[in-house]
Design a protein around this motif. Structure first.
Motif, PDB file in Angstrom:
ATOM      1  N   LYS A   1      29.153 -28.988  -8.530  1.00 28.20           N
ATOM      2  CA  LYS A   1      28.837 -30.409  -8.321  1.00 28.20           C
ATOM      3  C   LYS A   1      30.058 -31.195  -7.851  1.00 28.20           C
ATOM      4  N   SER A   2      31.212 -30.941  -8.444  1.00 29.30           N
ATOM      5  CA  SER A   2      32.412 -31.694  -8.057  1.00 29.30           C
ATOM      6  C   SER A   2      32.929 -31.265  -6.682  1.00 29.30           C
ATOM      7  N   VAL A   3      32.486 -30.094  -6.204  1.00 31.49           N
ATOM      8  CA  VAL A   3      32.916 -29.599  -4.902  1.00 31.49           C
ATOM      9  C   VAL A   3      32.004 -30.119  -3.794  1.00 31.49           C
ATOM     10  N   VAL A   4      30.705 -30.126  -4.033  1.00 31.82           N
ATOM     11  CA  VAL A   4      29.743 -30.459  -2.980  1.00 31.82           C
ATOM     12  C   VAL A   4      29.329 -31.930  -2.954  1.00 31.82           C
TER      13      VAL A   4
ATOM     14  N   ALA B   1      32.062 -40.575  -4.951  1.00 31.53           N
ATOM     15  CA  ALA B   1      31.052 -41.631  -4.879  1.00 31.53           C
ATOM     16  C   ALA B   1      29.637 -41.063  -4.988  1.00 31.53           C
ATOM     17  N   GLY B   2      29.522 -39.738  -5.123  1.00 37.23           N
ATOM     18  CA  GLY B   2      28.209 -39.126  -5.297  1.00 37.23           C
ATOM     19  C   GLY B   2      27.490 -38.765  -4.012  1.00 37.23           C
ATOM     20  N   LYS B   3      28.170 -38.847  -2.880  1.00 39.24           N
ATOM     21  CA  LYS B   3      27.550 -38.498  -1.601  1.00 39.24           C
ATOM     22  C   LYS B   3      27.676 -36.992  -1.361  1.00 39.24           C
ATOM     23  N   PRO B   4      26.594 -36.367  -0.867  1.00 40.10           N
ATOM     24  CA  PRO B   4      26.650 -34.925  -0.629  1.00 40.10           C
ATOM     25  C   PRO B   4      27.569 -34.580   0.540  1.00 40.10           C
ATOM     26  N   ARG B   5      28.307 -33.497   0.379  1.00 42.80           N
ATOM     27  CA  ARG B   5      29.191 -32.997   1.435  1.00 42.80           C
ATOM     28  C   ARG B   5      28.465 -31.861   2.163  1.00 42.80           C
ATOM     29  N   LEU B   6      27.425 -32.233   2.898  1.00 40.95           N
ATOM     30  CA  LEU B   6      26.582 -31.256   3.583  1.00 40.95           C
ATOM     31  C   LEU B   6      27.346 -30.438   4.626  1.00 40.95           C
ATOM     32  N   GLY B   7      28.404 -31.001   5.173  1.00 37.04           N
ATOM     33  CA  GLY B   7      29.187 -30.315   6.197  1.00 37.04           C
ATOM     34  C   GLY B   7      29.833 -29.032   5.711  1.00 37.04           C
ATOM     35  N   LEU B   8      30.117 -28.936   4.403  1.00 36.95           N
ATOM     36  CA  LEU B   8      30.694 -27.698   3.871  1.00 36.95           C
ATOM     37  C   LEU B   8      29.744 -26.523   4.112  1.00 36.95           C
ATOM     38  N   LEU B   9      28.502 -26.689   3.727  1.00 35.08           N
ATOM     39  CA  LEU B   9      27.520 -25.620   3.905  1.00 35.08           C
ATOM     40  C   LEU B   9      27.185 -25.431   5.378  1.00 35.08           C
ATOM     41  N   GLN B  10      27.057 -26.527   6.115  1.00 34.05           N
ATOM     42  CA  GLN B  10      26.720 -26.441   7.543  1.00 34.05           C
ATOM     43  C   GLN B  10      27.770 -25.640   8.303  1.00 34.05           C
ATOM     44  N   GLY B  11      29.039 -25.885   8.017  1.00 30.94           N
ATOM     45  CA  GLY B  11      30.112 -25.154   8.689  1.00 30.94           C
ATOM     46  C   GLY B  11      30.056 -23.666   8.409  1.00 30.94           C
ATOM     47  N   ILE B  12      29.802 -23.315   7.172  1.00 31.71           N
ATOM     48  CA  ILE B  12      29.699 -21.896   6.799  1.00 31.71           C
ATOM     49  C   ILE B  12      28.510 -21.257   7.504  1.00 31.71           C
ATOM     50  N   LEU B  13      27.370 -21.926   7.498  1.00 29.51           N
ATOM     51  CA  LEU B  13      26.164 -21.350   8.098  1.00 29.51           C
ATOM     52  C   LEU B  13      26.282 -21.239   9.619  1.00 29.51           C
ATOM     53  N   ASN B  14      27.012 -22.164  10.257  1.00 27.77           N
ATOM     54  CA  ASN B  14      27.275 -22.029  11.698  1.00 27.77           C
ATOM     55  C   ASN B  14      28.066 -20.754  11.965  1.00 27.77           C
ATOM     56  N   ARG B  15      29.027 -20.458  11.108  1.00 26.46           N
ATOM     57  CA  ARG B  15      29.803 -19.228  11.261  1.00 26.46           C
ATOM     58  C   ARG B  15      28.926 -17.999  11.032  1.00 26.46           C
ATOM     59  N   VAL B  16      27.989 -18.087  10.103  1.00 22.62           N
ATOM     60  CA  VAL B  16      27.066 -16.967   9.852  1.00 22.62           C
ATOM     61  C   VAL B  16      26.208 -16.716  11.090  1.00 22.62           C
ATOM     62  N   VAL B  17      25.693 -17.775  11.704  1.00 22.80           N
ATOM     63  CA  VAL B  17      24.857 -17.650  12.899  1.00 22.80           C
ATOM     64  C   VAL B  17      25.618 -16.924  14.006  1.00 22.80           C
ATOM     65  N   HIS B  18      26.922 -17.166  14.107  1.00 28.29           N
ATOM     66  CA  HIS B  18      27.737 -16.555  15.159  1.00 28.29           C
ATOM     67  C   HIS B  18      28.396 -15.251  14.700  1.00 28.29           C
ATOM     68  N   SER B  19      27.862 -14.666  13.622  1.00 27.56           N
ATOM     69  CA  SER B  19      28.324 -13.369  13.093  1.00 27.56           C
ATOM     70  C   SER B  19      29.807 -13.365  12.755  1.00 27.56           C
ATOM     71  N   LYS B  20      30.295 -14.447  12.186  1.00 24.27           N
ATOM     72  CA  LYS B  20      31.714 -14.536  11.847  1.00 24.27           C
ATOM     73  C   LYS B  20      31.953 -14.491  10.334  1.00 24.27           C
ATOM     74  N   VAL B  21      30.901 -14.227   9.553  1.00 20.80           N
ATOM     75  CA  VAL B  21      31.041 -14.107   8.106  1.00 20.80           C
ATOM     76  C   VAL B  21      30.517 -12.732   7.704  1.00 20.80           C
ATOM     77  N   PRO B  22      31.421 -11.800   7.434  1.00 17.46           N
ATOM     78  CA  PRO B  22      30.976 -10.457   7.052  1.00 17.46           C
ATOM     79  C   PRO B  22      30.082 -10.477   5.815  1.00 17.46           C
ATOM     80  N   GLY B  23      29.028  -9.703   5.866  1.00 18.72           N
ATOM     81  CA  GLY B  23      28.137  -9.585   4.718  1.00 18.72           C
ATOM     82  C   GLY B  23      26.979 -10.566   4.714  1.00 18.72           C
ATOM     83  N   LEU B  24      26.995 -11.544   5.615  1.00 17.00           N
ATOM     84  CA  LEU B  24      25.894 -12.509   5.690  1.00 17.00           C
ATOM     85  C   LEU B  24      25.332 -12.517   7.100  1.00 17.00           C
ATOM     86  N   MET B  25      24.039 -12.756   7.220  1.00 14.94           N
ATOM     87  CA  MET B  25      23.451 -12.847   8.548  1.00 14.94           C
ATOM     88  C   MET B  25      22.320 -13.858   8.561  1.00 14.94           C
TER      89      MET B  25
END
Length: 147
Positions: free
Chosen positions: A39-42, A46-70
């Motif tokens: 919770k304190s990370v995402v 002020a209580g606003k979600p940091r959606l960009g953290l997950l979005q950035g990771i998932l963009n890398r997954v889409v481009h096959s840049k995260v080993p072990g995830l697809m």
């Protein structure tokens, strides 16, 4: 050394997907944000979600840049994310990149001595063969969600 927020979210995503689930971005966000330690990370102070953290990771997954995830697309066209144990699939983008670099490199055969030319030809052939082998593995491995 403390992990960055991105590393913490990536570790959490890998943990969530470790049981073989196939989840959408929204489903992953819900699971990540429900975790008390995340919770304190995402969320900002002020209580606003940091959606960009997950979005950035998932963009890398889409481009096959995260080993072990697809990323996969189900029959209804919805992108989902899953974990893969197929290390060959993780290596495919690397070998395709190496092959492209070799194709873009122009060797002046007059400047190469016999051993250098022979080694260059051998490496090129080996990478081309690995690329063919990995492409066959990728074609044979088509994960589907439901029927």
């Amino acid at each position: 050394m403390a992990l960055t927020a991105t590393q913490q979210v990536l570790n959490q995503v890998k943990d969530i997907l470790s049981d073989g689930d196939q989840l959408t971005q929204k489903e992953l966000w819900v699971r990540v944000s429900m975790s008390s330690e995340m919770k304190s990370v995402v969320y900002t102070d002020a209580g606003k979600p940091r959606l960009g953290l997950l979005q950035g990771i998932l963009n890398r997954v889409v481009h096959s840049k995260v080993p072990g995830l697809m990323a996969i697309v189900d029959n209804s066209g919805v992108r989902k994310y899953t974990q893969t144990e197929n290390n060959l699939l993780d290596l495919l983008p690397l070998f395709q990149s190496l092959k492209k670099q070799l194709e873009l490199t122009t060797f002046n055969s007059k400047k190469l001595n016999g051993n250098q030319k022979m080694l260059t030809d051998r490496v090129t052939k080996d990478i081309e063969q690995l690329n063919r082998d990995l492409s066959e593995v990728k074609l044979a491995f088509k994960p589907t969600i439901g029927d």
